[in-house]
Every structure is written in structure tokens, then in C-alpha cells.
Write an enzyme that holds these catalytic residues in place. Structure first.
Site, PDB file in Angstrom:
ATOM      1  N   GLU A   1     -18.021 -12.368  47.283  1.00 20.51           N
ATOM      2  CA  GLU A   1     -16.908 -12.280  46.342  1.00 20.51           C
ATOM      3  C   GLU A   1     -15.975 -13.434  46.646  1.00 20.51           C
ATOM      4  O   GLU A   1     -15.417 -13.509  47.742  1.00 20.51           O
ATOM      5  CB  GLU A   1     -16.153 -10.951  46.468  1.00 20.51           C
ATOM      6  CG  GLU A   1     -15.037 -10.818  45.445  1.00 20.51           C
ATOM      7  CD  GLU A   1     -13.985  -9.810  45.849  1.00 20.51           C
ATOM      8  OE1 GLU A   1     -12.797 -10.196  45.883  1.00 20.51           O
ATOM      9  OE2 GLU A   1     -14.357  -8.663  46.140  1.00 20.51           O
TER      10      GLU A   1
ATOM     11  N   CYS B   1      -7.575 -10.400  44.718  1.00 23.28           N
ATOM     12  CA  CYS B   1      -8.641 -11.143  44.053  1.00 23.28           C
ATOM     13  C   CYS B   1      -8.760 -10.752  42.585  1.00 23.28           C
ATOM     14  O   CYS B   1      -9.318 -11.505  41.780  1.00 23.28           O
ATOM     15  CB  CYS B   1      -9.969 -10.904  44.767  1.00 23.28           C
ATOM     16  SG  CYS B   1     -10.400  -9.160  44.961  1.00 23.28           S
TER      17      CYS B   1
END
Length: 520
Positions: free
Chosen positions: A257, A296
Site C-alpha cells: 500500500e 493514506c
């Protein structure tokens, strides 16, 4: 000198042999604790996790491992107040932001415990139904999911020291894979303390959970073919991991990620003052300021019809003006600090890059801090940027400022809006705001291929939706392209990463004797 936190590896607590790195209060600047992993026998740590922790986990059924997760939940709940204290001191977060991390972690663990209990007392899972391999039914193929016989290495980011561990560890442990977590150094204290509390409680088999709080040097070298690695962080480091021999040559399974320029999109026809317009403004401000924009999944690009650009700028700026910034120990503070002065410098550098291609619509950088010294604290007021030519301002589609910064961008029509959303080159999430169900559905399908999650907000879900940036264990977390191409959570789909799919070809009688349920 501050306390040196021990690592837990090879079934015992161990201190590093170096001086350690000091973790600091990002608001007060004071040293809190130190972490160090120098001198650890990493080969021993990984072998112990595989052979001892892994064997014990795999000997249990899914239901028994689910009970272990629920026991972990109870341990964490009993120490919850101390975790909030650590989060305030080490991450500079206000209480509500700490809850996103800490309570989100506990909720996710509990959810996987409940899902795991429903899988029953079995040690493998059936993946689909049996199919015949010829004209007759006497010989068939049945796909199974069996736990991988390796270790799960987590190299985690600084922004979620609690949730970042447990949202990965929950499906890994439920799957029967032992975990070694390497938390980001800046905020490693909370991760280390949680592991310490769980280990001391004895609710997991020895070797099932380890923590190495210090340098990551040498960790990737220990990975073997049946291991997995899950990384959350920068695209640059992700590239190093992908190119490491463990992944490139030994085929270690990797989940990444990385950077994500998420967007929020107000559909055409939504005028200023409409409910959808209000919901967009509210969500943008929330996503810019929760955890000081260090998520994020935070909104980085705000896409609105060109005719409402000025009204959107005014409305968002007005709400941002009500955000107080400073010491999270003061109850009047709405937004705390970034996690370190280094991260503050990084955010300022990224902002400077964007300022060459955008204008400032709201600037909170010069507002007075509450109970904090601007020369010491890693605090930064929210900044709303704008670029009237969304196509020409390429850096706003390329550069992610990991802080309370977002850019307002106008679009001409639906096709232009979709194209701008896709300019992120792969994102974790986009959110859509409007009233027209057909238009929302069309747009959702159009952007789904470039996003891991599409969050649609209509007035009828105003009080019920889970939030643009709130990662729920029921939905996938991950995204294609720039976002890393990984996938986490998504209910029991998360177990797939920690299992090996294998086709057993045999007679129906043998397949029936496998006695495993469907992976629903």
C-alpha cells in the site's frame, strides 16, 4: 537516559545492542523512549516464528484461532487508557483521532474473531464447489485454501501504529500464520506496548506474534518462499521491496500500500447550499484535519463543477477557519500535530511544490497554536489550495502532501470529472456526492477500475455512512497502480493472502472426506 524498549523475537524479550533512536513528543519535543534492533539474531527470530509459532497456530482450528483473537481484544480493551496516553505523547493526536487508530484496531480484531468463529472447527477451507474433470463424475477437482507454512512480516507506516498492526494481524493469525511486525520508528511505542501486553497475557501461542522496533535492516533477507510481506509506506520504499531477491527471486508474496491521491467528487447539478454540496464540504474538512491529514485515505483532490468552484472554496475555507490547532492535551484543540518535525518538513516541502502550480484559498499556517511553541511543535494549520486549470496543474495529480493539505479543482462535465479522478493513476478511495442515483451509479462504475473503494454519499445516508477515509473491515482496503496494487480486509477475502490455493483431484468420496466448509 530514556527507557530502551525491548523487542520480542524468538520467544523472548531482547534489547538491541546499540544506543537506540529516541522517540519524541511531536508537540513538546521531549524524548520519550528509545528503540533499537541492532544485534538481534534475525534468522533465529524468523525460524522460531515459522517453526514454533506457526506450528501451534496451524494445530488450532479456525474457531480456536478466532477465540484467540477475541482474547486479544479483551487484553487491548483492558489497557485502552494507556494506549490513548501513548498516542497523545508520541503521535500528537487529539482523543478523537487516537480513537480512529486504537478503537478501530480493536473493532477490526473483534470482527475477524466473529467471522472466524463461524468458519468452525476445521483447518482448511473449501474454495468453490467440486467440478468433474471428464464426462463422468467419478473424478473431480476441488479447490482448497490451506494456511501457508511461513511467517507474515509487516513493515508498517507511522500514522496508524495500532490499527496498522491489527488490521493485518487479525486475518493473518486467523489464517494460522505467525506475525513479525516492524513498526515505523517514529511512532513504534504504541505498537510495541500492545504486543507486550498481548504477549504478557499469554493469549497467543509463543512465537505467534513478535515485534522488532528499530531498523528494518536485514528483515527482508530472512524471508523464504512460503513467507509473506505486507508493506505500508512510500512508493520509493515499495519499489525496493518489490526488487528485493526475496520477492523477485524467491517469490515471496508481497502486498503493497503506497501513495494515493484520493479524490472527492461533487456531481454536476449540485448547487451551493444543496445537501450534497454541504456533505462534500463537511467530509473534505474532516478528511483534511483528522490525524492532521496523515491518512493514506485522506482527500487530496476536490473535484467540483466549475460554476461552484468559488462557492466551494468559500464554504470549505469557512469551516477550516474553525479548526483550532495545537497541543492535544488542551480540550479546545481540534487538530494536533504531525508525528515529527521531520514529517512537518516533508509536508512543507510538498506544499511548496504544489504552490508553484496552485493558489492558496485558505491558509491556516499562520494561525496561533494553542499551548504549543511553533518553534518546537510539529503543528501545521490546514491549507486549501486551488487550481482553476485542473488539467495544467499536473503536480496536484502527482504529489501527495501527507498533511492537512488538499486542492480544489473545477471540471467542465462528467467526462472531465471522471478523467480528473483517474489522473491519480490509481487510488485507495474516491467519494461521490449527489442526489441522482443513476448518475452516481454510472460514475461509480466509471471510476471503480482505478480505485480500490468508491464511497457514495447521498442525503439519505448523511448520518449513516462510514466516512470517506474510514477503513471498515467489511470492505476492501487497497488500490491499483500508484496506490500499490495491494488488497487488505474485505471480510474473509483478507484470508486469501495468507492461504495457499490448491486443487485436489480425486474421487467424490475422497473429496467428501476432506470435510471442509465453503469460504463464504
Amino acid at each position: 537516559m530514556t527507557e530502551l524498549l525491548p523487542n520480542y523475537a524468538a520467544g523472548r524479550w531482547q534489547h538491541g545492542t546499540g544506543p537506540g533512536t529516541a522517540l519524541r513528543d511531536p508537540v513538546l519535543g521531549t524524548a520519550l523512549v528509545r528503540v533499537d534492533a541492532a544485534g538481534l539474531d534475525l534468522a533465529e527470530a524468523f525460524a522460531f516464528a515459522r517453526d514454533t509459532g506457526g506450528a501451534a497456530l496451524r494445530a488450532a482450528t479456525y474457531r480456536e484461532r478466532a477465540a484467540m483473537l477475541m482474547a486479544v481484544v479483551k487484553v487491548l480493551q483492558s489497557h485502552r487508557d494507556s494506549y490513548y496516553e501513548i498516542a497523545t505523547a508520541n503521535a500528537g493526536t487529539v482523543k478523537n483521532d487516537s480513537a480512529v487508530d486504537i478503537d478501530g484496531a480493536i473493532f477490526t480484531l473483534g470482527q475477524y474473531a466473529r467471522w472466524g468463529d463461524a468458519l468452525g472447527d476445521v483447518r482448511a477451507l473449501r474454495d468453490g464447489g467440486a467440478v468433474k474433470l471428464g464426462k463422468e463424475t467419478v473424478f473431480q477437482s476441488q479447490h482448497l485454501q490451506v494456511p501457508r507454512q511461513g511467517v507474515a512480516l509487516f513493515i508498517n507506516a507511522f500514522n496508524f501504529p495500532a490499527w496498522g498492526l491489527w488490521e493485518k494481524a487479525a486475518p493473518a493469525l486467523l489464517s494460522g500464520m505467525p506475525v513479525i511486525v516492524k513498526p515505523a520508528t517514529a511512532t513504534a511505542w504504541l505498537t510495541q506496548r500492545m504486543v507486550q501486553d498481548v504477549v504478557d497475557a499469554g493469549v497467543l501461542p509463543v512465537g505467534a506474534l513478535s515485534v522488532i522496533a528499530g531498523s528494518s535492516a536485514g528483515l527482508m533477507d530472512q524471508l523464504q518462499p512460503f513467507d509473506v510481506v505486507s508493506f505500508t509506506g512510500s512508493a520509493e520504499t515499495a519499489g525496493v521491496i518489490r526488487g528485493h531477491p526475496a520477492v523477485a527471486q524467491r517469490s515471496v508474496r508481497a502486498n503493497i500500500e503506497a501513495d494515493s491521491l484520493n479524490s472527492a467528487l461533487l456531481l454536476p447539478g449540485e448547487a451551493p447550499g444543496s445537501e450534497a454540496f454541504h456533505l462534500l464540504v463537511r467530509e473534505v474538512v474532516r478528511e483534511m484535519t483528522v490525524k492532521s491529514g496523515q491518512k493514506c485515505t485522506a482527500i487530496r483532490r476536490i473535484l467540483v463543477p466549475a460554476e461552484v468552484y468559488d462557492a466551494a472554496a468559500e464554504a470549505i475555507g469557512a469551516k477550516l477557519a474553525g479548526i483550532t490547532v495545537g497541543n492535544p492535551r488542551n480540550d479546545s484543540v481540534r487538530m494536533g500535530s504531525l508525528v515529527s518535525r521531520a514529517q512537518l518538513a516533508s509536508a512543507r516541502e510538498g506544499l511548496a511544490t504544489l504552490l508553484a502550480h496552485a493558489t492558496v484559498l485558505y491558509d491556516g499556517r499562520n494561525q496561533p497554536l494553542v499551548d504549543a511553541d511553533p518553534a518546537v511543535a510539529a503543528c501545521m494549520g490546514p491549507v486549501l489550495l486551488g487550481a482553476r486549470d485542473a488539467d495544467a496543474a499536473q503536480p496536484v495529480h502527482d504529489v501527495e502532501v501527507f498533511g492537512p493539505v488538499a486542492t480544489l479543482l473545477p471540471y467542465r462535465d462528467s467526462a472531465h470529472a471522471i478523467a480528473l479522478a483517474q489522473r491519480g493513476q490509481g487510488s485507495l478511495v474516491t467519494s461521490l456526492y449527489g442526489n441522482d442515483e443513476a448518475a452516481l451509479a454510472h460514475t461509480a462504475l466509471a471510476v471503480a477500475a482505478s480505485h480500490g473503494r468508491v464511497h457514495v454519499v447521498t442525503p439519505d445516508v448523511a448520518q449513516a455512512h462510514s466516512g470517506h477515509g474510514n477503513v471498515m473491515p467489511m470492505s476492501q482496503h487497497g488500490g491499483p497502480g500508484r496506490a500499490g496494487g495491494g488488497a487488505e480486509l474485505g471480510g474473509l477475502r483478507a484470508l486469501d493472502f495468507y492461504h495457499q490455493r490448491s486443487a485436489v483431484q480425486a474421487s467424490p468420496a475422497v473429496l467428501a472426506a476432506l470435510g471442509v466448509p465453503d469460504l463464504a
